[in-house]
Design an enzyme around this catalytic site. Structure first.
Site, mmCIF file in Angstrom:
data_model
loop_
_atom_site.group_PDB
_atom_site.id
_atom_site.type_symbol
_atom_site.label_atom_id
_atom_site.label_comp_id
_atom_site.label_asym_id
_atom_site.label_seq_id
_atom_site.Cartn_x
_atom_site.Cartn_y
_atom_site.Cartn_z
ATOM 1 C CE LYS A 141 -7.709 1.509 9.485
ATOM 2 N NZ LYS A 141 -6.462 0.738 9.519
ATOM 3 C CE1 TYR A 199 -9.697 2.913 6.611
ATOM 4 C CE2 TYR A 199 -10.198 5.185 7.148
ATOM 5 C CZ TYR A 199 -9.275 4.192 6.935
ATOM 6 O OH TYR A 199 -7.927 4.451 7.058
ATOM 7 N N GLY A 217 0.828 -1.206 0.000
ATOM 8 C CA GLY A 217 0.000 0.000 0.000
ATOM 9 C C GLY A 217 0.861 1.253 0.000
ATOM 10 C CG ASP A 265 -0.870 -5.510 0.057
ATOM 11 O OD1 ASP A 265 -0.389 -4.452 0.465
ATOM 12 O OD2 ASP A 265 -2.036 -5.596 -0.373
ATOM 13 C CG ASN A 266 -5.828 -8.541 -0.133
ATOM 14 O OD1 ASN A 266 -5.404 -7.383 -0.075
ATOM 15 N ND2 ASN A 266 -7.085 -8.851 0.119
ATOM 16 N N GLY A 300 -3.520 -2.410 -2.449
ATOM 17 C CA GLY A 300 -2.073 -2.293 -2.644
ATOM 18 C C GLY A 300 -1.713 -2.529 -4.108
#
Lengths: 341, 341
Positions: free
Chosen positions: A150, A146, A10, A31-32, A36
Site C-alpha cells: 500500500k 500488505y 469486496g 473482481d477475481n 471478494g
C-alpha cells in the site's frame, strides 16, 4: 458518472457499488474473487447500471470501457489472515494492480482514487496519526506484504500525478466494519460476532488493552463519495476513520453483551507486528469534505450483528427433502434471509 | 558459479561483474542502459566468461539461461536526480523487476540477492541504523519512488522466502563511491570531483553539517561476495557501509584540497527530503561475514579522482584532422585513456 471499481465484490467495494448505483451512476465492477464474494456481484447484476468483469487486476484491466469519469482501485486482500495467506498476490495487486488502474485512468481521462490504509502508519509512534506522519512499518515482517504494497501504491499514485498530471486521490481507510464483511475476515469484529453467535468464548489477543477505532461502513462510503465529488486537484492522502478509540477487551464485552452476556472472554497470544494503537487525525477530512462519522458503535454493531445472524440462518443446511425452489435459492445464495444493510 | 546479474552496466554492477569474472565465475549481465553505461558492457565482453542481454528487467528476464547458482538483482536508478527523473521506471524495477528476478531464481534453483539500500531507513531517527530499525520514509515525497520501491522489493523478497522457501539475501547498501560512477550521478562525490576538476566552486547544500559515510566500492564488493559465499539461509537484511561519518562540508574541503585548494565552496539550498544523517550499524556484517571496510577515504578518493580525471581527458574533443583510428577509438569510448580501477 461512469466509473470502474476494482474489488467490487469486496466488503467496501460492494457498498461503494451499491451507493454509486443508487445515486444514478454507471458502475463497471472488477473482481477475481480472491477475497471478494460472488454473492456481492450477483446481488448487483440485476441493476441496469451495473456490469461486471471477472479479472485479476494485477494481470490487466479491460481496454474497451470507453471514456470513464472515475477509476477507483479497491482490489486487495485486506485482513491479516487473508493477505498473509496470499502475500505475493497482495504485493502484486498493490504494485501491478495499482499501475494497471492508473494506466486505465490515464487512457480514459478519468479521476483516480487509491484505497490506501491506516496500515501505512504501521505500529505508529504518533497518536492520533495525521496524514503527514510517515509511519512506522517493518519492511520485512509478516504484515509487510500488505503495508509495503500500500505504501508502494501510494508512491506510484503520486508519481503518476507528478509525471502525467493525473487527477489522483488517496484515502487511508482506518478500521471499518459492517455487513458484507467476510465471516472469515479474521479481525476482531467478525471474530467476536461469530464466536458470540456460535455460543463460544470470545478470544482477545494479548491483554486486550490495545485500542481500535471502528468506523461503520456507511460513514466511509459517504467520505469517499464526498472526496470523489470534489473539484480541483487533491493528490494528498486523506484519513477516513473514526476517532472514538476503544480497547479490544471493551469491544469484546460490548459484542458479547449484545448477543449473549453469559459468554466467557478468553485471552490468547498477540499476533506478530500487531499495532498497539491506531487512531486517525481526521482534521483534513473534516475541513476538506465537511465530513465526520455519524453512525454510533451501538447502531453499527446492531446492523452488523443482524447481518451475520441472517447469514448464519441462511447457511444452515437446507433439508434435502424440502421443495426444490428452496434448495435452489439456498445454492444461489439468494433467499428471503439474504442479509442486506 | 554461474550467475545472472541485473544492472551489470551500472556503477556497482560493473564492479561485481569484474570481481566475479576475475574469480572464475560465469556471469550473464542484464541491463537496459537507463542508468547503466554501455562502456561497462563493452569492457567485459572480451572476457570469455561474460555474456550480456540488453533487456528491461521490469518487462522480463531471459528464460533460456539454464541452471543458475546465483541471481543478483542490482538494476535500478540509484541517484536522486536519476530516480526522480525516471520515477515510474524506478518503481517498476523495484516491483516487477524484483519479481522477475525472484521468479528466475526460483525457476533456475538459484540463490537470490536483492541490492537494497540505506534509503529504506529514509531520514532516520535512530543513529547508527541497525537492520532492525524500521526506518522513517515519506511515502508521498519526491524520493518515495526509490525508497518505497526498495522497501517493496524487500517485502516481496521476504514473501518469496516465506512462501517458496527461496534462498534469499538482502543487502542494504550505504553511500558508496568509486570509479564507474556516472559523471552526472548528481550526488556529492561526483558533484564535488567534477566541479573541482572543472576549476569551479564546490556547491554544498544547506549548511553542509549533514553527515555522510562514504564506502569505497571494492569494500562493498568484498562484502557482497562474502555474503553470497555463505552457506545456509540468511534471509535477513545486512547493512554494508562504512561507519566513518564526515560532514558534507568537510568532504567538500577534502576533495577541493586534493584537486585545487584555491577553489571556493558555495552554499546552495537543501534538496527535498534530504536525510540529515545516515550511518550504518555494521555489527551484523562484522560478525556474520567477518567483514569491515578496508579502504581509507584518502585512498579511495585518490583512485576515484584519477578515474574522473582520465574520463575528462578521454572526452576532450578529438581533432577531426587526426588519424582515423584515433577518432574511432574515441567514438567507441575505448582509448588508451579509458579509466579502470
Amino acid at each position: 458518472m461512469k466509473l470502474l471499481l476494482t474489488g467490487s465484490a469486496g466488503f467496501i467495494g460492494s457498498h461503494l457499488a451499491e451507493h454509486f448505483l443508487a445515486h444514478g451512476h454507471e458502475v463497471i465492477g472488477v473482481d477475481n474473487y480472491l477475497s471478494g464474494q460472488p454473492r456481492h456481484t450477483r446481488h448487483l447484476l440485476a441493476h441496469p447500471g451495473f456490469s461486471f468483469v471477472e479479472a485479476d487486476v494485477s494481470m490487466g484491466l479491460p481496454t474497451d470501457t470507453g471514456p470513464l469519469n472515475w477509476v477507483l482501485h479497491f482490489a486487495s486482500p485486506a485482513s491479516p489472515p487473508h493477505y498473509q495467506q496470499h502475500a505475493i498476490e497482495t504485493l502484486m495487486v498493490g504494485a501491478q494492480g495499482t499501475q494497471h488502474a492508473l494506466d486505465l485512468a490515464r487512457r480514459s481521462g478519468a479521476r483516480f482514487l487509491l484505497a490506501s490504509t491506516s496500515e501505512v502508519y504501521g505500529d505508529p509512534q504518533v497518536h492520533p496519526q495525521p496524514e503527514a506522519y510517515w509511519g512506522h512499518v517493518n519492511p520485512n515482517g509478516v504484515r509487510s506484504c500488505y503495508d509495503e504494497a500500500k505504501r508502494y501504491a501510494e508512491a506510484i499514485t503520486c508519481a503518476y500525478h507528478r509525471e502525467h498530471g493525473l487527477d489522483t486521490r488517496i484515502i487511508r481507510i482506518f478500521n471499518t466494519y459492517g455487513p458484507h464483511m467476510r465471516p472469515d475476515d479474521g479481525r476482531v469484529v467478525t471474530n467476536f460476532i461469530n464466536q458470540a453467535l456460535a455460543g463460544e468464548a470470545l478470544t482477545v489477543q494479548g491483554d486486550g488493552q490495545q485500542t481500535r477505532s471502528f468506523q461503520y461502513v456507511s460513514d466511509l462510503v459517504a467520505g469517499i463519495a464526498a472526496l470523489m465529488a470534489l473539484p480541483g486537484p487533491h493528490p494528498h492522502p486523506v484519513n477516513l476513520g473514526t476517532t472514538d478509540a476503544i480497547t479490544v477487551l471493551r469491544f469484546a464485552q460490548i459484542v458479547r453483551d449484545a448477543i449473549d452476556p453469559t459468554l466467557p472472554i478468553r485471552f490468547v497470544p498477540l499476533a506478530a507486528d500487531d499495532p498497539r494503537q491506531r487512531q486517525p487525525d481526521i482534521t483534513l477530512a473534516r475541513t476538506l469534505l465537511g465530513w465526520s462519522p455519524q453512525v454510533s458503535l451501538t447502531d453499527g454493531l446492531t446492523r452488523t450483528i443482524a447481518y451475520f445472524r441472517a447469514l448464519r440462518a441462511e447457511q444452515q443446511p437446507v433439508p434435502t427433502s424440502g421443495p426444490a425452489w428452496m434448495r435452489g435459492a439456498a445454492d444461489a445464495g439468494q433467499s428471503a434471509a439474504t442479509p442486506g444493510d
